[in-house]
Design a protein around this motif. Structure first.
Motif, PDB file in Angstrom:
ATOM      1  N   ASN A  81      41.917  46.675  37.171  1.00 25.64           N
ATOM      2  CA  ASN A  81      42.279  48.071  36.908  1.00 25.64           C
ATOM      3  C   ASN A  81      42.816  48.224  35.490  1.00 25.64           C
ATOM      4  OD1 ASN A  81      41.821  48.855  39.679  1.00 25.64           O
ATOM      5  ND2 ASN A  81      43.725  47.784  40.154  1.00 25.64           N
ATOM      6  N   LEU A  82      41.962  48.053  34.526  1.00 20.99           N
ATOM      7  CA  LEU A  82      42.401  48.078  33.131  1.00 20.99           C
ATOM      8  C   LEU A  82      42.994  49.429  32.737  1.00 20.99           C
ATOM      9  CD1 LEU A  82      42.596  46.374  30.612  1.00 20.99           C
ATOM     10  CD2 LEU A  82      40.345  47.193  29.946  1.00 20.99           C
TER      11      LEU A  82
ATOM     12  N   GLU B   2      45.616  39.574  37.431  1.00 21.54           N
ATOM     13  CA  GLU B   2      44.515  40.018  38.296  1.00 21.54           C
ATOM     14  C   GLU B   2      44.425  41.539  38.312  1.00 21.54           C
ATOM     15  OE1 GLU B   2      45.167  38.274  42.103  1.00 21.54           O
ATOM     16  OE2 GLU B   2      45.095  36.230  41.302  1.00 21.54           O
ATOM     17  N   PHE B   3      45.567  42.203  38.407  1.00 19.63           N
ATOM     18  CA  PHE B   3      45.587  43.666  38.383  1.00 19.63           C
ATOM     19  C   PHE B   3      45.007  44.186  37.080  1.00 19.63           C
ATOM     20  CE2 PHE B   3      47.762  47.643  37.260  1.00 19.63           C
ATOM     21  CZ  PHE B   3      47.385  48.428  38.338  1.00 19.63           C
TER      22      PHE B   3
ATOM     23  N   LEU C  19      44.548  51.695  34.699  1.00 17.17           N
ATOM     24  CA  LEU C  19      45.887  51.849  35.285  1.00 17.17           C
ATOM     25  C   LEU C  19      46.902  50.941  34.591  1.00 17.17           C
ATOM     26  CD1 LEU C  19      45.108  52.131  39.096  1.00 17.17           C
ATOM     27  CD2 LEU C  19      45.840  53.934  37.534  1.00 17.17           C
ATOM     28  N   TYR C  20      46.473  49.738  34.243  1.00 14.03           N
ATOM     29  CA  TYR C  20      47.350  48.831  33.519  1.00 14.03           C
ATOM     30  C   TYR C  20      47.756  49.446  32.175  1.00 14.03           C
ATOM     31  CZ  TYR C  20      49.030  44.651  31.134  1.00 14.03           C
ATOM     32  OH  TYR C  20      49.807  43.759  30.446  1.00 14.03           O
ATOM     33  N   GLY C  21      46.792  50.069  31.499  1.00 17.75           N
ATOM     34  CA  GLY C  21      47.090  50.746  30.237  1.00 17.75           C
ATOM     35  C   GLY C  21      48.075  51.890  30.416  1.00 17.75           C
ATOM     36  N   LEU C  22      47.913  52.635  31.518  1.00 18.64           N
ATOM     37  CA  LEU C  22      48.861  53.730  31.787  1.00 18.64           C
ATOM     38  C   LEU C  22      50.272  53.201  32.027  1.00 18.64           C
ATOM     39  CD1 LEU C  22      46.839  56.173  34.077  1.00 18.64           C
ATOM     40  CD2 LEU C  22      47.520  56.493  31.695  1.00 18.64           C
ATOM     41  N   VAL C  23      50.387  52.101  32.753  1.00 18.39           N
ATOM     42  CA  VAL C  23      51.706  51.497  32.993  1.00 18.39           C
ATOM     43  C   VAL C  23      52.314  51.042  31.669  1.00 18.39           C
ATOM     44  CG1 VAL C  23      52.883  49.529  34.046  1.00 18.39           C
ATOM     45  CG2 VAL C  23      51.231  50.842  35.368  1.00 18.39           C
TER      46      VAL C  23
END
Length: 77
Positions: free
Chosen positions: A51-52, A46-47, A54-58
């Motif tokens: 928030n694609l 879901e995250f 932010l997910y990429g940054l993580v």
């Protein structure tokens, strides 16, 4: 001491073949772990949808941490 030359070191520096193999194994472990978490934990999916960026940054940060661990502990194998 390494003799100086005109050849650039690149991201691996003067790492041995064995050390590069260890880095490859660590990266595969990181990729597998991140994808397993995404698949089996619904909140992460879901995250990711919401928030694609932010997910990429993580994701990118996890690869950075893996590289830092390799550089600190396995670079001189």
């Amino acid at each position: 001491m390494v003799a100086s030359s005109n050849k650039k070191q690149g991201i691996f520096g003067h790492a041995s073949k064995k050390s590069k193999i260890v880095l490859g194994i660590l990266m595969l472990f990181t990729i597998t772990t991140m994808n397993a978490i995404r698949i089996f934990v619904p909140a992460v999916s879901e995250f990711r949808e919401e928030n694609l960026f932010l997910y990429g940054l993580v994701h990118f940060a996890s690869y950075g941490v893996t590289y830092a661990i390799w550089r600190l502990f396995f670079y001189r194998l």
